[in-house]
Enzyme design. Structure first.
Site, mmCIF file in Angstrom:
data_model
loop_
_atom_site.group_PDB
_atom_site.id
_atom_site.type_symbol
_atom_site.label_atom_id
_atom_site.label_comp_id
_atom_site.label_asym_id
_atom_site.label_seq_id
_atom_site.Cartn_x
_atom_site.Cartn_y
_atom_site.Cartn_z
ATOM 1 N N GLY A 153 43.925 48.286 33.635
ATOM 2 C CA GLY A 153 45.386 48.303 33.631
ATOM 3 C C GLY A 153 45.940 48.072 32.243
ATOM 4 O O GLY A 153 47.073 47.609 32.086
ATOM 5 N N TYR A 169 49.523 43.142 49.415
ATOM 6 C CA TYR A 169 49.534 42.626 48.050
ATOM 7 C C TYR A 169 49.222 41.131 48.034
ATOM 8 O O TYR A 169 48.359 40.667 47.273
ATOM 9 C CB TYR A 169 50.892 42.888 47.414
ATOM 10 C CG TYR A 169 51.005 42.449 45.985
ATOM 11 C CD1 TYR A 169 50.437 43.199 44.959
ATOM 12 C CD2 TYR A 169 51.707 41.291 45.642
ATOM 13 C CE1 TYR A 169 50.544 42.802 43.641
ATOM 14 C CE2 TYR A 169 51.826 40.889 44.327
ATOM 15 C CZ TYR A 169 51.247 41.647 43.320
ATOM 16 O OH TYR A 169 51.357 41.247 42.004
#
Length: 257
Positions: free
Chosen positions: A16, A159
């Site tokens: 990321g 999440y």
């Protein structure tokens, strides 16, 4: 903080790494002379960020653009990073997704996608990196979790579960890898300005005001503030810190978590 000479095993893979907290972490590490591999989804963006960091800080960088769920690519990409940067001694897993879908609307594929990127990828990447981390001496791993791991999130159960799982994985890895002198920690960011968060702020009226009102500091955090904590945890200054998760949220989460 520039000009520090790092020995073998100083290179770090940052997943990321092309945006948000991942990019801020890569920049913070490069600022003190650590070579970084930028892994993210879009090849051109990865290469751009890697070049920018190399030019600004004078460190070796490399880039790999691929879907982190493609774990069959890990060994080849690790070899490429090793060839470009030298011995690998660290991992920052910042790649993540957050699809706000409540449980009554959640489809199995939504659940699987979030957990595959946020949680499963770190476990399989650590497994693939272990030979390098064990050779480096004093290696470190940092996973980017979330305050949702502690508080939960009714609108985004996948999440929250993935980030809570990351805390369990952190302590399990720390227990297993401690004898190899590999430290494993996690960070639980609060409400941080990132490209992913900006989308929500623009589309949900009153969201930023809600975030700010929950902070004891009266503001949202910046990605660079998380990057500095990542740098600390990856450094010898945190040589006796492992199996921990550090909440960096401006005082949102109660201290007795």
């Amino acid at each position: 903080m520039t000009g520090i000479e790092w020995g073998p095993g100083s290179a770090v893979i940052v997943t990321g790494g092309a945006s948000g907290i991942g990019q801020a972490s890569a920049r913070a590490l490069a600022e003190v002379g650590r070579p970084v591999a930028i892994w993210d989804l879009v090849p051109a963006r990865c290469a751009q960020v890697a070049d920018e960091i190399a030019n600004e800080f004078g460190v070796a960088t490399c880039a790999a653009g691929f879907d982190i769920r493609e774990h069959a690519r890990f060994e080849a990409e690790i070899e490429a990073a090793r060839s470009a940067l030298g011995e690998l001694g660290g991992l920052v897993h910042s790649a993540g997704v957050a699809h706000p879908i409540p449980i009554d609307e959640l489809e199995p594929e939504d659940w699987d996608s979030v957990l595959a990127i946020n949680l499963r990828a770190e476990a399989l990447l650590v497994r693939a990196l272990l030979p390098d981390l064990r050779r480096s001496g004093g290696a470190a791993i940092v996973g980017i979790a979330s305050i949702n791991a502690i508080l939960g999130n009714g609108l985004n159960p996948a999440y929250g579960a993935s980030k809570a799982g990351l805390l369990g994985l952190t302590r399990s890895l720390a227990d297993r890898l401690g004898p190899d002198d590999i430290r494993v920690n996690a960070i639980c960011p609060g409400y941080i300005r990132t490209p992913m968060q900006d989308d929500a702020l623009q589309n949900v009226p009153g969201l930023e005001e809600s975030y700010v009102s929950q902070s004891m500091l009266g503001r949202m955090g910046e990605a660079e503030e998380i990057g500095k904590v990542v740098r600390f945890l990856m450094s010898d200054q945190a040589s006796f810190v492992t199996a921990e998760f550090i909440v960096v949220d401006g005082g949102v989460v109660p201290s007795q978590h």
